[in-house]
Every structure is written in structure tokens, then in C-alpha cells.
Design a protein around this motif. Structure first.
Motif, PDB file in Angstrom:
ATOM      1  N   ARG A   1      30.849  32.696  41.375  1.00 10.36           N
ATOM      2  CA  ARG A   1      30.640  31.309  41.246  1.00 10.36           C
ATOM      3  C   ARG A   1      29.215  30.885  40.676  1.00 10.36           C
ATOM      4  NH1 ARG A   1      34.401  29.035  40.392  1.00 10.36           N
ATOM      5  NH2 ARG A   1      35.418  30.447  41.588  1.00 10.36           N
ATOM      6  N   ALA A   2      29.409  30.429  39.380  1.00 17.52           N
ATOM      7  CA  ALA A   2      28.006  30.182  38.731  1.00 17.52           C
ATOM      8  C   ALA A   2      27.352  29.118  39.203  1.00 17.52           C
ATOM      9  CB  ALA A   2      28.341  29.811  37.346  1.00 17.52           C
ATOM     10  N   GLN A   3      27.680  28.428  40.062  1.00 19.48           N
ATOM     11  CA  GLN A   3      27.093  27.199  40.519  1.00 19.48           C
ATOM     12  C   GLN A   3      26.149  27.792  41.994  1.00 19.48           C
ATOM     13  OE1 GLN A   3      29.154  23.613  40.478  1.00 19.48           O
ATOM     14  NE2 GLN A   3      27.699  22.330  41.818  1.00 19.48           N
ATOM     15  N   CYS A   4      26.957  28.475  42.790  1.00 26.54           N
ATOM     16  CA  CYS A   4      26.497  28.793  44.087  1.00 26.54           C
ATOM     17  C   CYS A   4      26.269  30.111  44.239  1.00 26.54           C
ATOM     18  CB  CYS A   4      27.274  28.153  45.156  1.00 26.54           C
ATOM     19  SG  CYS A   4      29.141  28.837  45.189  1.00 26.54           S
ATOM     20  N   GLY A   5      26.594  31.026  43.577  1.00 26.57           N
ATOM     21  CA  GLY A   5      26.634  32.640  43.727  1.00 26.57           C
ATOM     22  C   GLY A   5      27.777  33.201  44.565  1.00 26.57           C
ATOM     23  N   HIS A   6      28.689  32.312  45.046  1.00 25.17           N
ATOM     24  CA  HIS A   6      29.726  32.871  46.142  1.00 25.17           C
ATOM     25  C   HIS A   6      30.717  33.838  45.253  1.00 25.17           C
ATOM     26  CE1 HIS A   6      32.755  32.595  49.245  1.00 25.17           C
ATOM     27  NE2 HIS A   6      33.737  32.579  48.296  1.00 25.17           N
ATOM     28  N   ILE A   7      30.863  34.941  45.780  1.00 26.04           N
ATOM     29  CA  ILE A   7      31.728  36.111  45.330  1.00 26.04           C
ATOM     30  C   ILE A   7      32.999  35.865  45.816  1.00 26.04           C
ATOM     31  CG2 ILE A   7      32.151  38.356  44.767  1.00 26.04           C
ATOM     32  CD1 ILE A   7      29.401  37.305  43.601  1.00 26.04           C
ATOM     33  N   GLY A   8      34.112  35.857  44.806  1.00 29.77           N
ATOM     34  CA  GLY A   8      35.622  35.587  45.013  1.00 29.77           C
ATOM     35  C   GLY A   8      36.271  36.695  44.194  1.00 29.77           C
ATOM     36  N   CYS A   9      37.422  36.867  44.725  1.00 31.77           N
ATOM     37  CA  CYS A   9      38.313  37.763  43.925  1.00 31.77           C
ATOM     38  C   CYS A   9      39.172  37.116  42.775  1.00 31.77           C
ATOM     39  CB  CYS A   9      39.220  38.597  44.721  1.00 31.77           C
ATOM     40  SG  CYS A   9      40.474  37.415  46.062  1.00 31.77           S
ATOM     41  N   CYS A  10      39.567  37.916  41.909  1.00 31.68           N
ATOM     42  CA  CYS A  10      40.254  37.559  40.800  1.00 31.68           C
ATOM     43  C   CYS A  10      41.623  36.756  40.844  1.00 31.68           C
ATOM     44  CB  CYS A  10      40.362  38.068  39.510  1.00 31.68           C
ATOM     45  SG  CYS A  10      41.260  39.729  40.215  1.00 31.68           S
ATOM     46  N   ASP A  11      42.439  36.276  40.084  1.00 29.70           N
ATOM     47  CA  ASP A  11      43.743  35.547  40.174  1.00 29.70           C
ATOM     48  C   ASP A  11      44.813  36.871  40.330  1.00 29.70           C
ATOM     49  OD1 ASP A  11      42.724  32.970  40.221  1.00 29.70           O
ATOM     50  OD2 ASP A  11      43.482  32.690  38.275  1.00 29.70           O
ATOM     51  N   SER A  12      44.320  37.847  39.892  1.00 29.20           N
ATOM     52  CA  SER A  12      45.460  38.998  40.282  1.00 29.20           C
ATOM     53  C   SER A  12      45.396  39.589  41.481  1.00 29.20           C
ATOM     54  CB  SER A  12      45.210  40.244  39.230  1.00 29.20           C
ATOM     55  OG  SER A  12      45.377  39.804  37.793  1.00 29.20           O
ATOM     56  N   SER A  13      44.560  39.228  42.446  1.00 31.52           N
ATOM     57  CA  SER A  13      44.094  39.695  43.646  1.00 31.52           C
ATOM     58  C   SER A  13      45.134  38.874  44.856  1.00 31.52           C
ATOM     59  CB  SER A  13      42.827  39.606  44.123  1.00 31.52           C
ATOM     60  OG  SER A  13      41.935  40.356  43.212  1.00 31.52           O
ATOM     61  N   PRO A  14      45.286  39.577  45.695  1.00 30.60           N
ATOM     62  CA  PRO A  14      46.294  39.004  46.702  1.00 30.60           C
ATOM     63  C   PRO A  14      45.674  37.351  47.132  1.00 30.60           C
ATOM     64  CG  PRO A  14      46.346  41.193  47.316  1.00 30.60           C
ATOM     65  CD  PRO A  14      45.305  40.830  46.178  1.00 30.60           C
ATOM     66  N   GLY A  15      44.503  37.427  47.386  1.00 28.87           N
ATOM     67  CA  GLY A  15      43.585  36.163  48.034  1.00 28.87           C
ATOM     68  C   GLY A  15      43.286  35.158  47.035  1.00 28.87           C
ATOM     69  N   ARG A  16      43.288  35.503  45.727  1.00 29.72           N
ATOM     70  CA  ARG A  16      42.781  34.407  44.726  1.00 29.72           C
ATOM     71  C   ARG A  16      41.503  33.573  45.089  1.00 29.72           C
ATOM     72  NH1 ARG A  16      48.659  32.651  42.290  1.00 29.72           N
ATOM     73  NH2 ARG A  16      49.376  34.676  41.658  1.00 29.72           N
ATOM     74  N   HIS A  17      40.721  34.134  45.653  1.00 27.42           N
ATOM     75  CA  HIS A  17      39.736  33.262  46.496  1.00 27.42           C
ATOM     76  C   HIS A  17      38.812  32.743  45.494  1.00 27.42           C
ATOM     77  CE1 HIS A  17      40.667  36.058  49.962  1.00 27.42           C
ATOM     78  NE2 HIS A  17      41.029  34.706  50.534  1.00 27.42           N
ATOM     79  N   ALA A  18      38.490  33.156  44.265  1.00 28.40           N
ATOM     80  CA  ALA A  18      37.684  32.456  43.274  1.00 28.40           C
ATOM     81  C   ALA A  18      38.305  31.301  42.870  1.00 28.40           C
ATOM     82  CB  ALA A  18      37.427  33.537  41.844  1.00 28.40           C
ATOM     83  N   ARG A  19      39.644  31.263  42.591  1.00 32.18           N
ATOM     84  CA  ARG A  19      40.309  30.093  42.349  1.00 32.18           C
ATOM     85  C   ARG A  19      40.434  29.004  43.468  1.00 32.18           C
ATOM     86  NH1 ARG A  19      43.364  28.233  38.322  1.00 32.18           N
ATOM     87  NH2 ARG A  19      43.335  30.047  37.233  1.00 32.18           N
ATOM     88  N   GLU A  20      40.466  29.565  44.497  1.00 35.65           N
ATOM     89  CA  GLU A  20      40.583  28.795  45.809  1.00 35.65           C
ATOM     90  C   GLU A  20      39.286  27.992  46.093  1.00 35.65           C
ATOM     91  OE1 GLU A  20      40.143  30.115  50.418  1.00 35.65           O
ATOM     92  OE2 GLU A  20      42.324  30.198  49.580  1.00 35.65           O
TER      93      GLU A  20
END
Length: 117
Positions: free
Chosen positions: A36-55
Motif C-alpha cells: 500500500r503506497a499510502q500506509c505501507g500495509h502489505i497485502g496479497c495480489c488478485d491471483s492469491s486466494p485472499g486478494r487482500h491488497a484489493r480488499e
């Protein structure tokens, strides 16, 4: 488009892997990581089961991510669906090189390829 409003180049990554996958019970796994460019949160990509970056982008409005993969520095805008060039962000700029893809080590199911989106 003025990305500077949604980018904090001084925000440090919140860990070496997807924070949401690591916090889930049971722990999840990821294919690729996004920062996340605004807060530094690391999330998984859209191909990953969780799709946490998009969430995270949808929940908090943090629309800009940068790849958190070694050797990659591209940015993505979830609102427009486009790549763009952005500023250098605070280190580290990727997950540890020794961390496997997919990851985390020991947490990826044997049939991981069948679970991708």
C-alpha cells in the motif's frame, strides 16, 4: 491524475508478507505481494486466494499499490486499473529475497496452483 495525494513515500512496510493472510486463522498464503503506497500495509495480489491488497483498497480507499516483489517497482491504481510510475518508497522495497513465491514457507498447500484466481 495526482497520485501524490494517496502516496506517503515515508510509510514503511508493515511486514515481510501479507499481513491479513498471516493474521487469519488458519493462516493463509499468497502468490505475490503488493505494498500500500499510502500506509505501507502489505497485502496479497488478485491471483492469491485472499486478494487482500484489493480488499484493503476497497475498504480504506488506499487505491495505490506498488509491487512488493524483488526487482519490481511498478505501481498500480485500483480505481483506474492502470499502471503508473511513482516515487521511491521507504525501504525495504520488497519481501526478503529468500522468501519463496508463493509464500510463506511451509504455509502453501500442495495444490496451490488450483486455488489461484
Amino acid at each position: 491524475m495526482d497520485e501524490s495525494e494517496g502516496i506517503d513515500a515515508s510509510a514503511v512496510p508493515d511486514g515481510p508478507g501479507c499481513s491479513d493472510c498471516s493474521a487469519s486463522e488458519p493462516s493463509g498464503w499468497w502468490l505475490h505481494l503488493r505494498r500500500r503506497a499510502q500506509c505501507g500495509h502489505i497485502g496479497c495480489c488478485d491471483s492469491s486466494p485472499g486478494r487482500h491488497a484489493r480488499e484493503h483498497a476497497m475498504a480504506l480507499g488506499h487505491r495505490y499499490v506498488q509491487s512488493y516483489e524483488p526487482g519490481e517497482d511498478w505501481f498500480w491504481d485500483f480505481a483506474t486499473g492502470r499502471m503508473f510510475e511513482g516515487p521511491r518508497l521507504a525501504p525495504p522495497t520488497s519481501h526478503p529475497a529468500e522468501q519463496p513465491v508463493p509464500g510463506p514457507r511451509g504455509g502453501v498447500p500442495l495444490d496451490w496452483q488450483t486455488q489461484l484466481h
